[in-house]
Design a protein around this motif. Sequence first.
Motif, short mmCIF file in Angstrom:
data_model
loop_
_atom_site.label_atom_id
_atom_site.label_comp_id
_atom_site.label_asym_id
_atom_site.label_seq_id
_atom_site.Cartn_x
_atom_site.Cartn_y
_atom_site.Cartn_z
N PRO A 1 0.85 -1.20 0.00
CA PRO A 1 0.00 0.00 0.00
C PRO A 1 0.88 1.25 0.00
CG PRO A 1 -0.51 -1.43 1.88
CD PRO A 1 0.69 -2.00 1.22
N THR A 2 0.60 2.21 -0.89
CA THR A 2 1.46 3.37 -1.09
C THR A 2 0.66 4.66 -1.02
OG1 THR A 2 2.95 2.07 -2.47
CG2 THR A 2 2.99 4.45 -2.82
N LEU A 3 1.22 5.64 -0.32
CA LEU A 3 0.55 6.95 -0.20
C LEU A 3 1.10 7.88 -1.27
CD1 LEU A 3 -1.39 8.60 1.65
CD2 LEU A 3 0.64 9.39 2.88
N LEU A 4 0.19 8.63 -1.92
CA LEU A 4 0.63 9.59 -2.93
C LEU A 4 -0.23 10.85 -2.78
CD1 LEU A 4 2.51 10.05 -5.32
CD2 LEU A 4 0.83 9.01 -6.81
N THR A 5 0.36 11.92 -2.22
CA THR A 5 -0.42 13.17 -2.06
C THR A 5 0.42 14.35 -2.57
OG1 THR A 5 0.42 13.77 0.12
CG2 THR A 5 -1.44 12.25 0.07
N GLY A 6 -0.26 15.48 -2.75
CA GLY A 6 0.41 16.65 -3.33
C GLY A 6 1.45 17.27 -2.41
N GLN A 7 1.31 17.05 -1.10
CA GLN A 7 2.21 17.76 -0.18
C GLN A 7 3.39 16.92 0.31
OE1 GLN A 7 -0.04 19.78 2.86
NE2 GLN A 7 -1.18 20.97 1.36
N MET A 8 3.60 15.76 -0.33
CA MET A 8 4.75 14.94 0.08
C MET A 8 6.03 15.60 -0.42
SD MET A 8 3.18 11.24 -0.97
CE MET A 8 4.55 10.16 -0.58
N PRO A 9 7.15 15.42 0.29
CA PRO A 9 8.43 15.93 -0.23
C PRO A 9 8.71 15.32 -1.61
CG PRO A 9 8.67 15.11 2.03
CD PRO A 9 7.29 14.75 1.58
N ALA A 10 9.34 16.10 -2.49
CA ALA A 10 9.49 15.69 -3.90
C ALA A 10 10.13 14.31 -4.06
CB ALA A 10 10.30 16.74 -4.65
#
Length: 719
Positions: free
Chosen positions: A349-358
């Motif tokens: 399971p992987t998290l992908l959001t706009g505010q993650m560090p690049a």
Amino acid sequence: MSFTLESRLDGAVGGKTAGVLSRAFGMKTVGDLLVHYPRRYAHRGELTPIRLLPLGETVTIVAEVKRVNERRMQQRKGTILEVVIGDGNGEMSLTFFGQAWRMKELRPGRRGVFSGKVGEYRGAMQFTHPDYELFDDEDEARVNAEAFANQPIPIYPATSTVASWQIQKIAALVLDGLGPLDDPLPGEVRAKRGLLPARDAIERIHRPDFDDQIGPARQTLRMHEALVLQTALLQQRQFVRALSATARPARPGGLLERFDAGLPWQLTPDQAEVGERVSADLVGAWPMNRLVQGEVGSGKTLVALRAMLQVAESGGQSALIAPTEVLAGQHLRTIARMLGPTLAPELMPTLLTGQMPAAERRKAALRVASGQALIVVGTHALLSETTTFADLGLVVVDEQHRFGVEQRETLRGKGSSPHALVLTATPIPRTVAMTVFGDLDVSTIRTMPSGRAGIQTFVAPVAEKPGWFGRVWERAAEEVSKGHQVFVVCPAIDAEAGARDADAEAPPVEGEAPKAQWGVVQVADVLSRHPLFSGLRVAILHGKLPSDEKDSVMQSFSRGEIDVLVATTVIEVGVDVPNASTMIILDADRFGVSQLHQLRGRVGRGGVPGLCLLVTEAPPGTPARARVEAVAATLDGFELAEVDLELRGEGDVLGDAQSGARSSLRLLRVVKDADIIADARAEAERILADDPALLAHAGLAAAIERRVGMEERAALAKN
């Protein structure tokens, strides 16, 4: 020259008028103008009391000219014309600068419709430069006095730039030039229900000769609206069913079976039944398009996770979209915990959001694109151009009311017709399910898992009983002393700044405080000085905090390292802290019914009984107070959903904005017209069964084309 409903407005009324209407109401075509229906009807014989006019509002009144006076201006050249008008109940003045010529028409004794913004000058009410239209030839009017007094005057929703009487004149001009109309209702549908031909209905709603023509016109146009909407939604469902889906069967001994074997409890009957439905959808001939609704904590996430496991068995990926970063993080942790140490590494399971560090985001995006991550959880960032999937088989959308048809379709476009599962904890009344989600199959989880201790809800009316405010904080401290945790929710981050929390979605109603009394900032300050809280661990959480800080506060609260969490509605959905026993909602009247119900669902989730205190200053008997009392009176979300709908109105039914007053429904009301909607649904099913492409129903096809509009048509076509 004759127009059709599709004709451009500038061709019918001229560029200048069309420009004004476009800016005021977004009208582009003759059809747009003609569905701007009158809000009510006045009579020349009935007078709106001048003495009750609200200051600052644009109003339309019927009155008689009493006195006219012209005088020179003192500071500059020219004259002021002052006209006093009366309605038998009161008087007000009209003021015109440098327009002495109006004396010729505004003679004492003339009557007419006057429209303007109500101002005040030296303690008396006045209109400055109002729009007006005088009734015609008085002699003729005397002869036709009775008919004249009884003929309804349509009053339209107006703005400061376009008065009601101007809309009336423009509509009349357009109706005079309107050519023959194709009727959206088939003849037999009309005949069976005694409805009017389309042309008559439009004519009578805009220019009725008698009051008794208005009802049948409205009834006919309601049915038009219901039939067009239901046919459009059923067509959308047909489009999905015309796509072919990749079957995603579960295999003996596969991931799903292994997961079920390791569950420490039995599925509730509803979870099992909905799970079987979903499982069957995943091997169907067309993509699943299902809405699963159930109370907070009824196990929707479990149903979604079991679907993801089934899809993963054939190498398919699932994307779960959550409305906020906090929720996406929480969902990921919940899923990883439920999968356990053996299954989690297989599904990654992987998290992908706009505010993650690049760097982190790149790594996550690579796992998703390569197909390594079989479960992907994120926010709207999953919709961005740059996110690609190896084999997207299932899209799960959490909390549909934050998420319109369009976004659902954008995500759909990232796979080859992936299955779609929509989860909502906001119970949806049957009529809304039919209207808003008519393209989805709806399943409901009603039973709650056993072992829940339940919730008690009380209203704390601090305007009438100021002493209760102190008692609220004593109760909170008592709960912490028993080893439990407390949520305190505020409608704003900072009440001094005056802004309402962007998430508080219900429009203001009578009795609601004009601005939040309490923000997170103010409550944190009060508690920092409260003697009972001196030894307690208090933290704050709101949408403006950096993403990692929000996450760490939520995790600390989950681990029991924080006693009292003071927050905005960012904790509304999906936050799961079994040890939290108490939910205190300040300025409760500033939240919608469904929102209060959602927030309350955050407590009483473990074996600890829940307590919810709704603190309000709303006066008894107001709609704002009714909203709060309704929530205290029942835990049944379906009952509350009906109350909410009654109090709040329906949302923009097709498109993104699915709540509040900007309804795309013109005359149809989801609650009141439930029977019409159900009737229209049945008719639409019959029509499409015989004529799926609507080749023999040109009027209905054209009405859908107009109704759905270009943007919405594009959204529907995206899949």
